[in-house]
Design a protein around this motif. Structure first.
Motif, mmCIF file in Angstrom:
data_model
loop_
_atom_site.group_PDB
_atom_site.id
_atom_site.type_symbol
_atom_site.label_atom_id
_atom_site.label_comp_id
_atom_site.label_asym_id
_atom_site.label_seq_id
_atom_site.Cartn_x
_atom_site.Cartn_y
_atom_site.Cartn_z
ATOM 1 N N LEU A 34 -2.816 -8.710 -2.343
ATOM 2 C CA LEU A 34 -2.990 -9.382 -3.459
ATOM 3 C C LEU A 34 -2.284 -8.753 -4.590
ATOM 4 C CD1 LEU A 34 -4.926 -11.599 -5.105
ATOM 5 C CD2 LEU A 34 -6.473 -9.476 -5.567
ATOM 6 N N ALA A 35 -2.392 -7.301 -4.596
ATOM 7 C CA ALA A 35 -1.584 -6.404 -5.670
ATOM 8 C C ALA A 35 -0.121 -6.719 -5.623
ATOM 9 C CB ALA A 35 -1.773 -5.145 -5.319
ATOM 10 N N ILE A 36 0.191 -6.735 -4.079
ATOM 11 C CA ILE A 36 1.973 -7.261 -4.111
ATOM 12 C C ILE A 36 2.274 -8.332 -4.851
ATOM 13 C CG2 ILE A 36 3.714 -7.646 -2.416
ATOM 14 C CD1 ILE A 36 2.297 -5.491 -0.360
ATOM 15 N N ASP A 37 1.438 -9.569 -4.688
ATOM 16 C CA ASP A 37 1.874 -10.698 -4.870
ATOM 17 C C ASP A 37 1.790 -10.680 -6.613
ATOM 18 O OD1 ASP A 37 1.918 -11.544 -2.356
ATOM 19 O OD2 ASP A 37 -0.189 -12.540 -2.504
ATOM 20 N N TYR A 38 0.701 -10.026 -7.026
ATOM 21 C CA TYR A 38 0.530 -9.860 -8.746
ATOM 22 C C TYR A 38 1.763 -8.981 -9.116
ATOM 23 C CZ TYR A 38 -1.385 -8.732 -13.115
ATOM 24 O OH TYR A 38 -1.502 -8.558 -14.369
ATOM 25 N N LEU A 39 2.014 -7.982 -8.624
ATOM 26 C CA LEU A 39 3.074 -7.403 -9.246
ATOM 27 C C LEU A 39 4.346 -7.749 -9.149
ATOM 28 C CD1 LEU A 39 1.622 -3.613 -8.162
ATOM 29 C CD2 LEU A 39 2.027 -4.801 -10.528
ATOM 30 N N THR A 40 4.830 -8.478 -7.961
ATOM 31 C CA THR A 40 6.117 -9.180 -7.678
ATOM 32 C C THR A 40 6.113 -10.361 -8.727
ATOM 33 O OG1 THR A 40 5.303 -10.518 -5.853
ATOM 34 C CG2 THR A 40 6.404 -8.430 -5.402
ATOM 35 N N ALA A 41 4.984 -10.928 -8.939
ATOM 36 C CA ALA A 41 4.907 -12.025 -10.029
ATOM 37 C C ALA A 41 5.552 -11.633 -11.570
ATOM 38 C CB ALA A 41 3.749 -12.804 -10.179
ATOM 39 N N GLN A 42 5.318 -10.030 -11.590
ATOM 40 C CA GLN A 42 5.455 -9.564 -12.915
ATOM 41 C C GLN A 42 6.725 -8.764 -13.195
ATOM 42 O OE1 GLN A 42 3.102 -9.604 -14.977
ATOM 43 N NE2 GLN A 42 1.994 -10.760 -13.605
ATOM 44 N N GLY A 43 7.578 -8.867 -11.957
ATOM 45 C CA GLY A 43 9.002 -8.721 -11.751
ATOM 46 C C GLY A 43 9.196 -7.330 -10.937
ATOM 47 N N LEU A 44 8.244 -6.830 -10.439
ATOM 48 C CA LEU A 44 8.333 -5.540 -9.480
ATOM 49 C C LEU A 44 8.783 -6.058 -8.121
ATOM 50 C CD1 LEU A 44 6.234 -4.564 -11.734
ATOM 51 C CD2 LEU A 44 5.926 -2.671 -10.327
ATOM 52 N N SER A 45 9.387 -5.283 -7.363
ATOM 53 C CA SER A 45 9.950 -5.483 -5.940
ATOM 54 C C SER A 45 9.289 -4.394 -5.009
ATOM 55 C CB SER A 45 11.326 -5.602 -5.841
ATOM 56 O OG SER A 45 12.052 -4.413 -6.277
ATOM 57 N N LEU A 46 8.868 -4.750 -4.023
ATOM 58 C CA LEU A 46 8.123 -4.031 -2.922
ATOM 59 C C LEU A 46 9.144 -3.207 -2.270
ATOM 60 C CD1 LEU A 46 5.815 -3.108 -1.404
ATOM 61 C CD2 LEU A 46 6.264 -5.043 0.255
ATOM 62 N N VAL A 47 9.016 -1.880 -2.296
ATOM 63 C CA VAL A 47 9.903 -0.788 -1.651
ATOM 64 C C VAL A 47 9.270 -0.606 -0.221
ATOM 65 C CG1 VAL A 47 10.773 1.407 -1.482
ATOM 66 C CG2 VAL A 47 10.634 0.151 -3.538
ATOM 67 N N THR A 48 7.954 -0.068 -0.292
ATOM 68 C CA THR A 48 7.310 -0.014 1.342
ATOM 69 C C THR A 48 5.876 0.167 0.701
ATOM 70 O OG1 THR A 48 7.080 1.408 3.101
ATOM 71 C CG2 THR A 48 7.273 2.501 1.049
ATOM 72 N N ARG A 49 4.701 0.001 1.934
ATOM 73 C CA ARG A 49 3.272 0.069 1.862
ATOM 74 C C ARG A 49 2.976 0.966 2.640
ATOM 75 N NH1 ARG A 49 1.218 -6.026 2.924
ATOM 76 N NH2 ARG A 49 -0.833 -4.965 2.478
ATOM 77 N N HIS A 50 1.793 1.548 2.422
ATOM 78 C CA HIS A 50 1.320 2.352 3.321
ATOM 79 C C HIS A 50 2.104 3.733 3.733
ATOM 80 C CE1 HIS A 50 -2.084 -0.278 3.953
ATOM 81 N NE2 HIS A 50 -1.368 -1.375 4.336
ATOM 82 N N PHE A 51 2.787 4.358 2.586
ATOM 83 C CA PHE A 51 3.476 5.356 2.962
ATOM 84 C C PHE A 51 2.684 6.668 3.110
ATOM 85 C CE2 PHE A 51 5.625 9.509 1.861
ATOM 86 C CZ PHE A 51 6.788 9.302 2.346
ATOM 87 N N ARG A 52 2.922 7.153 4.362
ATOM 88 C CA ARG A 52 1.883 8.346 4.617
ATOM 89 C C ARG A 52 2.534 9.728 4.967
ATOM 90 N NH1 ARG A 52 -2.813 6.422 6.227
ATOM 91 N NH2 ARG A 52 -3.495 8.340 7.309
ATOM 92 N N LYS A 53 1.535 10.683 4.605
ATOM 93 C CA LYS A 53 2.161 12.170 4.699
ATOM 94 C C LYS A 53 0.867 12.670 5.435
ATOM 95 C CE LYS A 53 3.295 16.550 3.071
ATOM 96 N NZ LYS A 53 2.399 17.579 2.493
ATOM 97 N N GLY A 54 0.735 12.799 6.745
ATOM 98 C CA GLY A 54 -0.483 13.246 7.223
ATOM 99 C C GLY A 54 -1.435 12.144 6.997
ATOM 100 N N HIS A 55 -2.570 12.734 6.548
ATOM 101 C CA HIS A 55 -3.913 11.776 6.153
ATOM 102 C C HIS A 55 -3.718 11.224 4.663
ATOM 103 C CE1 HIS A 55 -5.968 12.905 9.719
ATOM 104 N NE2 HIS A 55 -5.889 14.125 9.303
ATOM 105 N N TRP A 56 -2.826 11.551 4.014
ATOM 106 C CA TRP A 56 -2.626 11.287 2.590
ATOM 107 C C TRP A 56 -1.864 9.889 2.552
ATOM 108 C CZ3 TRP A 56 -0.855 16.378 0.487
ATOM 109 C CH2 TRP A 56 -2.047 17.238 0.606
ATOM 110 N N GLU A 57 -1.868 9.050 1.877
ATOM 111 C CA GLU A 57 -1.160 7.692 1.848
ATOM 112 C C GLU A 57 -0.992 7.234 0.216
ATOM 113 O OE1 GLU A 57 -2.158 4.214 4.600
ATOM 114 O OE2 GLU A 57 -3.067 3.726 2.807
ATOM 115 N N ILE A 58 0.082 6.574 0.104
ATOM 116 C CA ILE A 58 0.136 5.945 -1.145
ATOM 117 C C ILE A 58 0.254 4.229 -0.654
ATOM 118 C CG2 ILE A 58 1.882 5.099 -2.749
ATOM 119 C CD1 ILE A 58 3.013 8.182 -2.807
#
Length: 116
Positions: free
Chosen positions: A11-35
């Motif tokens: 839902l966030a990807i759809d909303y933000l792409t409609a605002q002009g942003l483009s997806l680079v990646t999702r669920h980027f992890r470093k160990g147990h931490w995630e963006i």
């Protein structure tokens, strides 16, 4: 729980792409931490944390991030920049929060740029 998180991240990807942003990646992890999402708005990398709350109790999704979570997100973003061979002080980036509150027709999306 993972299924719910994936739904609101999409839902966030759809909303933000409609605002002009483009997806680079999702669920980027470093160990147990995630963006949750890394997006791009023109020349700016946007690290996005997605929060969902079915009710606005205790401030709702906008207030669901702790200082510890913010610190982990910042460190994970620094790690991402290193993996991409980008210099932290020469790369335009920001941290946004996309907060989703409510259910069904009562659902509200708040996009907080430079949230932390």
């Amino acid at each position: 729980m993972k299924h719910t998180g994936d739904y609101y991240e999409q839902l966030a990807i759809d909303y933000l792409t409609a605002q002009g942003l483009s997806l680079v990646t999702r669920h980027f992890r470093k160990g147990h931490w995630e963006i949750d999402l890394i997006m791009k708005e023109q020349d700016t990398l946007v690290f996005v944390e997605v929060k969902y709350r079915s009710q606005k109790d205790f401030g709702g999704a906008e207030y669901a991030l702790s200082q510890a979570q913010i610190s982990r997100l910042r460190r994970t973003a620094q790690y991402y920049l290193q993996t991409q061979q980008l210099k932290e002080h020469q790369t335009a980036c920001r941290f946004d929060l996309l907060a989703v509150d409510g259910q069904g027709s009562e659902q509200r999306i708040s996009w907080l740029k430079n949230a932390f």
